[in-house]
Design an enzyme around this catalytic site. Structure first.
Site, PDB file in Angstrom:
ATOM      1  N   ASP A 110       4.105  10.223  -9.673  1.00  0.00           N
ATOM      2  CA  ASP A 110       3.317  11.160  -9.514  1.00  0.00           C
ATOM      3  C   ASP A 110       3.923  12.230 -10.310  1.00  0.00           C
ATOM      4  O   ASP A 110       4.962  12.631 -10.341  1.00  0.00           O
ATOM      5  CB  ASP A 110       3.295  11.648  -7.934  1.00  0.00           C
ATOM      6  CG  ASP A 110       2.845  10.809  -7.067  1.00  0.00           C
ATOM      7  OD1 ASP A 110       1.759   9.838  -7.373  1.00  0.00           O
ATOM      8  OD2 ASP A 110       3.360  10.668  -5.793  1.00  0.00           O
TER       9      ASP A 110
ATOM     10  N   ASP B  94      -5.959   4.368   0.689  1.00  0.00           N
ATOM     11  CA  ASP B  94      -4.930   5.394   1.236  1.00  0.00           C
ATOM     12  C   ASP B  94      -5.077   5.361   2.893  1.00  0.00           C
ATOM     13  O   ASP B  94      -6.136   5.657   3.313  1.00  0.00           O
ATOM     14  CB  ASP B  94      -4.935   6.975   0.814  1.00  0.00           C
ATOM     15  CG  ASP B  94      -4.686   6.890  -0.418  1.00  0.00           C
ATOM     16  OD1 ASP B  94      -3.863   6.446  -1.207  1.00  0.00           O
ATOM     17  OD2 ASP B  94      -5.486   7.711  -1.296  1.00  0.00           O
TER      18      ASP B  94
END
Lengths: 201, 254
Positions: free
Chosen positions: B131, B12
């Site tokens: 998500d 990330d």
């Protein structure tokens, strides 16, 4: 010796270049018929839709010089779609023609398994293979495809299984093809590319 | 002989540096993407994912440069994404060296984005990132970095994404992300059985046992984690050896 990479716009050209560079091999990418006719060794990477490759061969007039070079004995390695296009046609776009250098048609993998066949799988060696020389038979290679060439072909030197058995490696005189991506297959893939470079030298 | 279960470290980034945080907030620096990529390539990672979690338009060129630097280190597949809104964004990421592109929020807003990418690069290059947050007996699709509900059911969205041309689902449990209490096996199994494409499970991993559970109970095809790999809490080679000894097919030794 320089490897001529046929660049029809496939996404995996840069990683093939990098993999060859790591092995100390010189390469050039081209989409010109003249360069293909002059090539000492040819590599056809491919990923994505069969029709994009088959169409590019015709629109950029690459089909005739490529077939001619392969018939003349120029060492050739096809990766993924680059293997599939060696056959007569593909169920992915039945109206288009392959190079018909190998007998048989490319078919969809069965729908009882997850598709695309994506990830690392092992192969089974059928017979002596120059491309796989010195490679441990238990290693894994990286695959990413939903269509595959038949393993019944006389030129198949290794098979893989995902819902059905299919050709993972083909070898016919100067013509080599792999369904997996050696440029993405770590050490084992690097070794295979090294073998091709040695065969082509 | 069968397809190995994949272990995928995830970088990330804020575009340039690897960052980490819990439940998508409280970010801190966790290293250089290129150095981590080289390490994971050597340690036996099966793929690598690099995401731009800031995804601001003006810093896009910096992220593309990060993809190029990371790709140069790898002899394994690379997936990149974060903030992909158009076919042109996808092209830029592929040209920079990614083998696959992930789409998330923009695909929820405009599902045709999935078809556009799939037509150009093939289904194997399009990863639909979802998500998921539990809501009673269902899971809601969350967007904007897991902060906002899209008021859509995860199972239904996963199926639609696949029918539009996604070749893989990257499924993150927002509830588990950063908690290190284990993957959400129930969520993952539900999605894995609902779609015909491979599913990558993400969110909540810490212990080797969590990975055994997500493959055996959760029917995941691949498992993704970030900080436990970056911090060296869980070396990849040791994890794969553990999986192998527990009867999970992995690429090991690698």
């Amino acid at each position: 010796m320089k490897v001529t990479i046929i660049d029809y716009g496939a996404g995996n050209v840069p990683s093939v270049e990098r993999a060859l560079e790591r092995l100390g091999a010189e390469s050039e990418r081209t989409s010109s018929p003249e360069d293909i006719s002059r090539a000492q060794a040819l590599l056809l990477p491919g990923v994505g839709h069969y029709s994009a490759l088959a169409r590019a061969l015709d629109e950029q007039n690459l089909r005739a010089p490529l077939v001619e070079a392969l018939r003349r004995g120029v060492p050739f390695l096809g990766i993924c779609l680059g293997l599939q296009v060696l056959f007569e046609s593909s169920a992915e776009s039945p109206e288009m023609h392959g190079l018909s250098l190998l007998a048989g048609k490319v078919c969809a993998l069965p729908s009882n398994v997850k598709l695309p066949h994506m990830g690392w799988n092992q192969i089974a060696m059928n017979r002596e293979s120059q491309l796989l020389a010195g490679i441990d038979p238990s290693v894994y290679f990286y695959f990413a495809h939903s269509y595959a060439a038949p393993d019944s072909n006389g030129s198949t030197s290794a098979t893989c299984f995902h819902g059905t058995s299919f050709a993972a490696v083909v070898e016919e005189r100067n013509i080599y093809g792999v369904q997996f991506h050696p440029e993405k297959s770590g050490e084992a893939g690097s070794r295979l590319l090294h073998n091709f470079l040695r065969l082509a030298a | 002989m069968s397809l190995a279960h994949r272990i995928i470290p995830c970088l990330d980034t804020d575009g340039t540096r690897v960052v980490k945080g819990v439940n998508f907030v409280g970010l801190r620096d966790a290293g250089d993407p290129r150095a981590l990529a080289a390490r994971y390539n050597k340690e036996g990672a099966d793929e690598l994912v690099v995401l731009d979690i800031a995804a601001s338009r003006d810093r896009r060129p910096t992220f593309l440069e990060t993809i190029r630097r990371v790709a140069a280190e790898l002899s394994i597949p690379l997936t990149a994404g974060g903030g992909i809104q158009t076919l042109e964004d996808g092209r830029a990421v592929v040209r920079a060296g990614a083998d696959k592109v992930t789409v998330n929020t923009a695909a929820v807003a405009r599902p045709e984005l999935i078809s556009e990418l799939s037509r150009e690069f093939g289904a194997q290059a399009v990863v639909l990132a979802i998500d998921a947050k539990r809501n009673g007996r269902h899971w809601d699709v969350m967007v904007r970095g897991g902060r906002e509900s899209a008021s859509r059911d995860v199972v239904e969205w996963a199926r639609e994404g696949v029918s539009l041309g996604a070749g893989e689902i990257l499924l993150t449990s927002v509830d588990r992300d950063g908690t290190q209490i284990g993957f959400d096996t129930e969520l993952t199994r539900e999605i894995s059985e609902a779609v015909t494409v491979p599913v990558i499970a993400s969110g909540g991993a810490k212990l080797p046992k969590h990975f055994v559970d997500i493959f055996k109970e959760g029917a995941a095809d691949a498992a993704l984690a970030a900080s436990i790999f970056h911090d060296g809490v869980q070396p990849i080679r040791a994890l794969k050896e553990f999986l192998f000894k527990n009867g999970v097919e992995v690429r090991w030794p690698c």
